[in-house]
Design a protein around this motif. Structure first.
Motif, short mmCIF file in Angstrom:
data_model
loop_
_atom_site.label_atom_id
_atom_site.label_comp_id
_atom_site.label_asym_id
_atom_site.label_seq_id
_atom_site.Cartn_x
_atom_site.Cartn_y
_atom_site.Cartn_z
N PRO A 53 0.82 -1.23 0.00
CA PRO A 53 0.00 0.00 0.00
C PRO A 53 0.85 1.27 0.00
CG PRO A 53 -0.12 -1.11 2.12
CD PRO A 53 0.55 -2.06 1.20
N VAL A 54 2.03 1.23 0.63
CA VAL A 54 2.91 2.40 0.58
C VAL A 54 3.31 2.68 -0.86
CG1 VAL A 54 5.23 3.21 1.16
CG2 VAL A 54 3.78 2.23 2.93
N VAL B 20 2.42 6.04 -2.98
CA VAL B 20 3.47 6.84 -3.61
C VAL B 20 3.03 7.30 -4.99
CG1 VAL B 20 5.76 6.68 -4.67
CG2 VAL B 20 5.43 5.96 -2.31
N ARG B 21 2.33 6.42 -5.72
CA ARG B 21 1.89 6.76 -7.08
C ARG B 21 0.89 7.90 -7.09
NH1 ARG B 21 -0.05 1.05 -8.21
NH2 ARG B 21 1.82 -0.24 -8.05
N ASN C 210 1.63 19.36 0.86
CA ASN C 210 2.46 19.32 2.07
C ASN C 210 2.49 17.92 2.67
OD1 ASN C 210 4.06 20.78 4.11
ND2 ASN C 210 2.35 20.29 5.46
N GLU C 211 1.32 17.28 2.75
CA GLU C 211 1.27 15.92 3.30
C GLU C 211 1.96 14.93 2.36
OE1 GLU C 211 -1.30 17.97 3.21
OE2 GLU C 211 -1.52 18.35 5.36
N GLU C 212 1.84 15.15 1.05
CA GLU C 212 2.50 14.26 0.09
C GLU C 212 4.02 14.29 0.24
OE1 GLU C 212 1.20 15.30 -3.80
OE2 GLU C 212 -0.90 14.82 -3.43
N LEU D 273 8.75 6.35 -6.93
CA LEU D 273 9.13 7.24 -5.84
C LEU D 273 9.90 8.45 -6.39
CD1 LEU D 273 9.11 7.67 -2.82
CD2 LEU D 273 11.16 6.25 -2.63
N VAL D 274 10.79 8.20 -7.33
CA VAL D 274 11.53 9.30 -7.96
C VAL D 274 10.60 10.14 -8.82
CG1 VAL D 274 13.39 9.86 -9.58
CG2 VAL D 274 13.70 8.04 -7.91
N THR D 275 9.71 9.49 -9.56
CA THR D 275 8.79 10.22 -10.43
C THR D 275 7.92 11.17 -9.63
OG1 THR D 275 8.77 8.33 -11.94
CG2 THR D 275 7.00 9.95 -12.15
#
Length: 862
Positions: free
Chosen positions: A249-250, A254-255, A267-269, A357-359
């Motif tokens: 789920p993490v 992330v997506r 901010n939360e993202e 995660l990088v995207t």
């Protein structure tokens, strides 16, 4: 307290009485007719049908009647508010109130309902916190399950999905769940999983929350889910990401981050993404969980492959790689692994993987909020530093990181003014990425373009630091991208242009870039861009092989003194960088064979006129040198200072201290006494250069120690002395400039001598021999630094006698340069006089360098 009427409790399938075992916290109850609590013989009739929140009777046993009365009063108020809200929403049902409702518009009635809803929600939350604080505590697991079921019960009962999540108790329940998990971990031994955490993992609570957050139901739920995930990963010390019901789920969450620019949840993202990056930094192997296989539709070439692709296409998206899905199959050997944890699989085929995660972080770097951008850059910094090769490869091949770095660098560079004062570029304060906070009005008042310059230098610093921290393979790819997309595509046309203003500005910017770059990979690519990658000997025919290198060196002798000075500063900055190829390309490759030395036997040299080649500088006949400075009097130090050809046994017996003093005196005596002025001014003696020379030489030794420089000169018999000697394009221009020192502006002379002194400080045996040994036997047609200075002194001797009052004028000019005399009337031959002063100081500096290098070598030799 008297027994209340029979009550149905939702958490117990039976009627509860005072004699029964009562739960300690609030429970949802359902009345058959009315709810009676006999304390003060008060009869409560719920004003709305359905379930209500009441306290179990056991709550009142522990408190005084006065507190019970206070709580009854709060309950009455609570139920009255709920009842009034119910009545307000049903005003149109009563005949007497029908006229009132027609007086209100639909919008005003909705606002009234919303305000009462908010007041009701706040009161409910306060009351719930008070009850939970005062009531006896349940076992943690029961409490945890209660809060989770309260959240799920909301979705079962509610029909209004437009009310914001802040008007519900969901945030409070999520917070209580986090507190319970934290408390549970604190009460257990390190690494032990408690029942609450087991419940969270087994019932896939994170998966459910992800689904609710993705749907954003009720509105604002995504924000609450992101906060819950962030706090869970931050507060729980035991590793959670290895669990499949956590990292899956993490990974999905992330997506969702960075999908919408300037979203209310930015901010939360970014907080969530940064905590994930921090966890990966702690355990780098976990990054393999986040390298997802791409969903491709390649050309089908075989029936077996077609069937496999069809199965994969029909399979649901679980967020797992194929290897993980096979691991979950009970028929596979991997099925024996734990159901709640899994191990990351090394993704060797990272070329077909997504790095979401990088995207997501790259998307957030485009946010208009500067704080979000800085946080996203910090997250990228953590990810590029991970030591996993698969992640490094995926980072550069399957993300747009290189494009982000170079495109933004180009855009910042193009935003700079076409013309800027080189002094402004050189003296602007040093900047660090993420700290480019500046005042546009104040900066515009200092000089035009300061804000744009700081933004460019700030992003350059980020690129440099990112490459410096990155995995070696990723750093190489990113540095090459910067070279191709920025240096070659943007800077090279600027440096090759013919406009003097453009050349000056671009050279000053390049000088500032060279000064700021510290990462090894980026410095290497920048050096290859400027000087080329050639390592073979230079010849007159090959100096134009690299057009940019040739143009830059030619700019050292440009018609514009400003361009010459700026380019010389650029090379001075360049030769101080810790890169071996710089010195090899500019100087050392041309001295490798020592073919600047005369290629004749020793006995043949002695029969030559005056013991020297016919076209060599005759030091014995020069009136500036005494009889004790013969060509055979050489510096004999240890290691690299033993740079002269092999001498006779008698010569080896000479005193080293005497030899170095002869070398020092040879430089100090170059300028004739009538052309010296330093002894008339206090504090300008030769010894003032010793301290600086010692410090600089020590710094150079620290830099060059890691390079494969030889400790001694290449043996004379192994040198190819038949090759024609060419000092190289760079030294040729410097020697030409040095030969015109009496006819050049003061600032140009200072910069030429500064570059030559930096080269003289380098601890390379061939460079020391060529620049600092006055007594080497040069091959025909060759020149050294000492021979160039001797010719300048010879020209000076002829010109001194043509200038009346030469010595007083020379002393006056020196005092003016030192600020000891005010500016007055112009002095004739000012350029010549300033050149003489620079020449005298340069000779003293070379003497100090020779002494320091010999002393250092003698100290280190056994």
């Amino acid at each position: 307290m008297h027994r209340p009427g029979g009550v149905l409790c939702a958490c117990a399938p039976r009627r509860l009485t005072c004699g029964s075992v009562w739960p300690a916290k609030c429970h949802r109850v359902q009345t058959e007719q009315t709810l009676q609590v006999s304390g003060e013989d008060v009869l409560f009739t719920p004003p709305v049908p359905g379930p209500v929140e009441v306290l179990c009777p056991s709550f009142f046993v522990f408190f005084s009647p006065s507190f019970s009365f206070f709580f009854f009063y709060c309950s009455v108020l609570f139920l009255s508010l709920q009842g009034s809200l119910y009545e307000t929403s049903n005003l149109d049902r009563g005949g007497s109130n029908r006229k009132k409702i027609e007086e209100f518009s639909r919008s005003s009635r909705e606002k009234l309902v919303q305000s009462k809803n908010k007041m009701f929600s706040k009161f409910t939350s306060i009351l719930q916190h008070a009850v939970e604080a005062l009531a006896p505590s349940l076992p943690l697991q029961e409490d945890f399950v209660y809060h989770w079921k309260a959240i799920t019960h909301y979705y079962i009962e509610t029909s209004d999905d437009k009310a914001p999540v802040t008007d519900t108790n969901i945030p409070s329940h999520l917070e209580q769940m986090l507190d319970i998990l934290t408390q549970e971990e604190g009460e257990r031994e390190s690494g032990e999983t408690g029942p609450c955490m087991e419940y969270l993992l087994h019932h896939k609570i994170l998966e459910t929350l992800y689904t609710l957050g993705k749907a954003d139901c009720p509105p604002g739920m995504k924000q609450q889910v992101l906060t819950f995930y962030t706090k869970l990963l931050a507060h729980i010390r035991q590793p959670l990401l290895p669990h499949i019901n956590v990292h899956r789920p993490v990974q999905k969450l992330v997506r969702l981050c960075g999908e919408v620019l300037a979203a209310p949840t930015e901010n939360e993202e970014i907080q969530f993404l940064c905590i994930v990056c921090a966890k990966l930094k702690q355990d780098p192997y976990l990054v393999n969980f986040f390298l997802e296989n791409k969903s491709k539709r390649p050309e089908i070439k075989s029936p077996e492959r077609a069937k496999e692709l069809k199965q994969n296409a029909l399979a649901p998206d679980t967020g797992q790689s194929a290897a993980e899905q096979r691991a979950d199959c009970p028929g596979e050997p991997q099925a024996a692994a734990s159901a709640s944890t899994s191990s990351p699989t090394n993704n060797n085929n990272s070329s077909s993987s997504n790095y979401n995660l990088v995207t997501s972080l790259l998307n957030l770097t485009k946010s208009p909020d500067g704080r979000i951008v800085v946080k996203a850059c910090e997250g990228l910094m953590l990810l590029v530093s991970l030591p996993e090769p698969a992640a490094a490869k995926c980072l550069t091949e399957n993300t747009e990181l290189c494009e982000l770095l170079t495109d933004r660098l180009v855009s910042f560079y193009k935003a700079l003014p076409q013309s800027m004062d080189p002094l402004d570029i050189e003296t602007v304060e040093s900047v660090n990425w993420g700290l480019d906070v500046y005042n546009l009005k104040e900066d515009a008042a200092v000089f035009t373009g300061k804000g744009a310059l700081i933004s460019f230098l700030s992003w350059l610093d980020y690129c440099d630091q990112l490459i410096k921290e990155a995995h070696k393979s990723a750093a190489s790819v990113m540095a090459k991208a910067v070279r191709e997309r920025f240096f070659v595509s943007v800077m090279e046309p600027q440096l090759m242009q013919t406009s003097e203003v453009g050349i000056l500005t671009s050279t000053a910017l390049l000088n500032r870039i060279i000064r700021q770059v510290t990462s090894e990979a980026l410095l290497q690519e920048m050096v290859y861009f400027l000087l080329g990658e050639e390592k073979e000997l230079e010849t007159q025919a090959t100096i134009t092989q690299n057009p940019l290198r040739h143009r830059l060196i030619e700019h050292c002798d440009h018609l514009s003194d400003e361009i010459s000075i700026m380019t010389l500063r650029l090379f001075e900055q360049l030769i101080q960088k810790p890169n071996q190829h710089i010195l090899h390309s500019l100087v050392l490759r041309n001295l490798e064979e020592r073919n600047y030395l005369e290629n004749k036997p020793q006995d043949e040299r002695e029969t030559m006129e005056n013991g020297q080649p016919h076209d060599a500088v005759d030091l014995e006949e020069d009136p500036l040198f005494g009889d004790d400075l013969s060509p055979e009097s050489r510096l004999l130090g240890s290691d690299w200072l033993s740079s002269s050809p092999q001498q006779s046994p008698d010569h080896l017996k000479s005193d080293g201290k005497t030899e170095v003093h002869k070398i020092v005196n040879s430089f100090l005596c170059l300028v004739p006494d009538e052309a010296k002025s330093s002894y008339h001014v206090e504090g300008t003696g030769y010894d003032t250069y010793l301290r600086d020379a010692h410090r600089q030489f020590r710094d150079y030794c620290g830099v060059c120690q890691q390079w494969d420089w030889r400790g001694n000169p290449k043996p004379f018999e192994k040198c190819n002395l038949d090759l024609p000697f060419f000092e190289g394009h760079f030294l040729k221009v410097l020697f030409d400039r040095m030969g015109r020192i009496l006819d050049q502006p003061y600032d140009v002379n200072l910069q030429v001598t500064a570059v030559l002194s930096k080269l003289s400080l380098l601890p390379h045996p061939h460079l020391h021999e060529y620049l600092l040994d006055p007594y080497i036997s040069l091959a025909p047609g060759c020149r050294s630094l000492f021979s160039v200075i001797v010719r300048v002194v010879g020209d000076l001797m002829l010109r001194i006698h043509r200038i009346p009052d030469f010595t007083p004028k020379l002393l006056l000019v020196r005092k003016r340069l030192l600020g000891l005399e005010p500016e007055g009337i112009n002095v004739d031959h000012m350029t010549l006089l300033e050149g003489v002063i620079v020449l005298e100081e340069f000779c003293k500096e070379l003497a100090a360098i020779a002494f320091v290098k010999y002393h250092a070598a003698a100290s280190s030799s056994p």
